[in-house]
Design a protein around this motif. Structure first.
Motif, PDB file in Angstrom:
ATOM      1  N   MET A 106     -79.426  40.143   1.117  1.00  0.00           N
ATOM      2  CA  MET A 106     -79.766  38.628   1.406  1.00  0.00           C
ATOM      3  C   MET A 106     -79.534  38.396   2.707  1.00  0.00           C
ATOM      4  SD  MET A 106     -80.684  36.250  -0.440  1.00  0.00           S
ATOM      5  CE  MET A 106     -80.516  34.462  -0.592  1.00  0.00           C
ATOM      6  N   ASP A 107     -78.334  38.953   3.422  1.00  0.00           N
ATOM      7  CA  ASP A 107     -78.148  38.725   4.802  1.00  0.00           C
ATOM      8  C   ASP A 107     -79.362  38.969   5.655  1.00  0.00           C
ATOM      9  OD1 ASP A 107     -75.786  37.335   3.967  1.00  0.00           O
ATOM     10  OD2 ASP A 107     -74.679  39.211   4.341  1.00  0.00           O
ATOM     11  N   ARG A 108     -79.958  40.241   5.379  1.00  0.00           N
ATOM     12  CA  ARG A 108     -80.834  40.719   6.291  1.00  0.00           C
ATOM     13  C   ARG A 108     -81.948  39.813   6.338  1.00  0.00           C
ATOM     14  NH1 ARG A 108     -83.318  46.530   7.444  1.00  0.00           N
ATOM     15  NH2 ARG A 108     -85.370  45.923   8.443  1.00  0.00           N
ATOM     16  N   SER A 109     -82.420  39.349   5.146  1.00  0.00           N
ATOM     17  CA  SER A 109     -83.695  38.494   4.884  1.00  0.00           C
ATOM     18  C   SER A 109     -83.282  37.030   5.452  1.00  0.00           C
ATOM     19  CB  SER A 109     -83.970  38.138   3.322  1.00  0.00           C
ATOM     20  OG  SER A 109     -82.836  37.688   2.701  1.00  0.00           O
ATOM     21  N   LEU A 150     -81.741  36.707   8.203  1.00  0.00           N
ATOM     22  CA  LEU A 150     -81.541  36.756   9.717  1.00  0.00           C
ATOM     23  C   LEU A 150     -83.146  37.139  10.232  1.00  0.00           C
ATOM     24  CD1 LEU A 150     -80.261  37.744  12.274  1.00  0.00           C
ATOM     25  CD2 LEU A 150     -80.133  40.036  11.520  1.00  0.00           C
ATOM     26  N   VAL A 151     -83.840  37.673   9.293  1.00  0.00           N
ATOM     27  CA  VAL A 151     -85.409  37.933   9.556  1.00  0.00           C
ATOM     28  C   VAL A 151     -86.107  36.631   9.557  1.00  0.00           C
ATOM     29  CG1 VAL A 151     -87.683  38.802   8.945  1.00  0.00           C
ATOM     30  CG2 VAL A 151     -85.502  40.319   9.016  1.00  0.00           C
ATOM     31  N   ALA A 152     -85.614  35.567   8.787  1.00  0.00           N
ATOM     32  CA  ALA A 152     -86.206  34.345   8.784  1.00  0.00           C
ATOM     33  C   ALA A 152     -86.042  33.640   9.872  1.00  0.00           C
ATOM     34  CB  ALA A 152     -85.968  33.696   7.476  1.00  0.00           C
ATOM     35  N   ILE A 153     -84.667  33.725  10.414  1.00  0.00           N
ATOM     36  CA  ILE A 153     -83.944  33.013  11.215  1.00  0.00           C
ATOM     37  C   ILE A 153     -84.895  33.397  12.781  1.00  0.00           C
ATOM     38  CG2 ILE A 153     -82.205  32.552  13.004  1.00  0.00           C
ATOM     39  CD1 ILE A 153     -80.378  32.558  10.139  1.00  0.00           C
ATOM     40  N   ILE A 154     -85.084  34.785  12.777  1.00  0.00           N
ATOM     41  CA  ILE A 154     -85.669  35.428  13.967  1.00  0.00           C
ATOM     42  C   ILE A 154     -87.128  34.851  13.912  1.00  0.00           C
ATOM     43  CG2 ILE A 154     -86.384  37.435  15.181  1.00  0.00           C
ATOM     44  CD1 ILE A 154     -83.610  38.629  14.256  1.00  0.00           C
ATOM     45  N   THR A 155     -87.710  34.847  13.034  1.00  0.00           N
ATOM     46  CA  THR A 155     -88.920  34.543  12.759  1.00  0.00           C
ATOM     47  C   THR A 155     -89.402  33.235  13.276  1.00  0.00           C
ATOM     48  OG1 THR A 155     -89.566  36.005  11.160  1.00  0.00           O
ATOM     49  CG2 THR A 155     -91.048  34.537  11.388  1.00  0.00           C
ATOM     50  N   GLY A 156     -88.362  32.324  12.620  1.00  0.00           N
ATOM     51  CA  GLY A 156     -88.417  30.795  12.970  1.00  0.00           C
ATOM     52  C   GLY A 156     -88.316  30.581  14.538  1.00  0.00           C
TER      53      GLY A 156
END
Length: 61
Positions: free
Chosen positions: A1-4, A6-12
């Protein structure tokens, strides 16, 4: 859950950065002083294109 997350934040962050860069680029291009083309360089003869469909239609009349 933490990795997803982080990916969402970086993509945003990347998305927002690209959007801001695009808006800045548009503003810079819109700010330029645009001058109309000189009349001597404008072609005054209109271009006419006749397609195969138009030729057949004309010959049938």
């Amino acid at each position: 859950m933490d990795r997803s997350k982080l990916v969402a934040i970086i993509t945003g962050v990347i998305s927002i950065t690209l959007a801001i860069a695009y808006l800045i680029l548009v503003q810079l291009l819109d700010y330029r002083d645009m001058k109309p083309a000189p009349i001597s360089q404008v072609d005054s003869t209109p271009a006419i294109a006749i397609s195969h469909w138009q030729v057949d239609k004309i010959t049938q009349i």
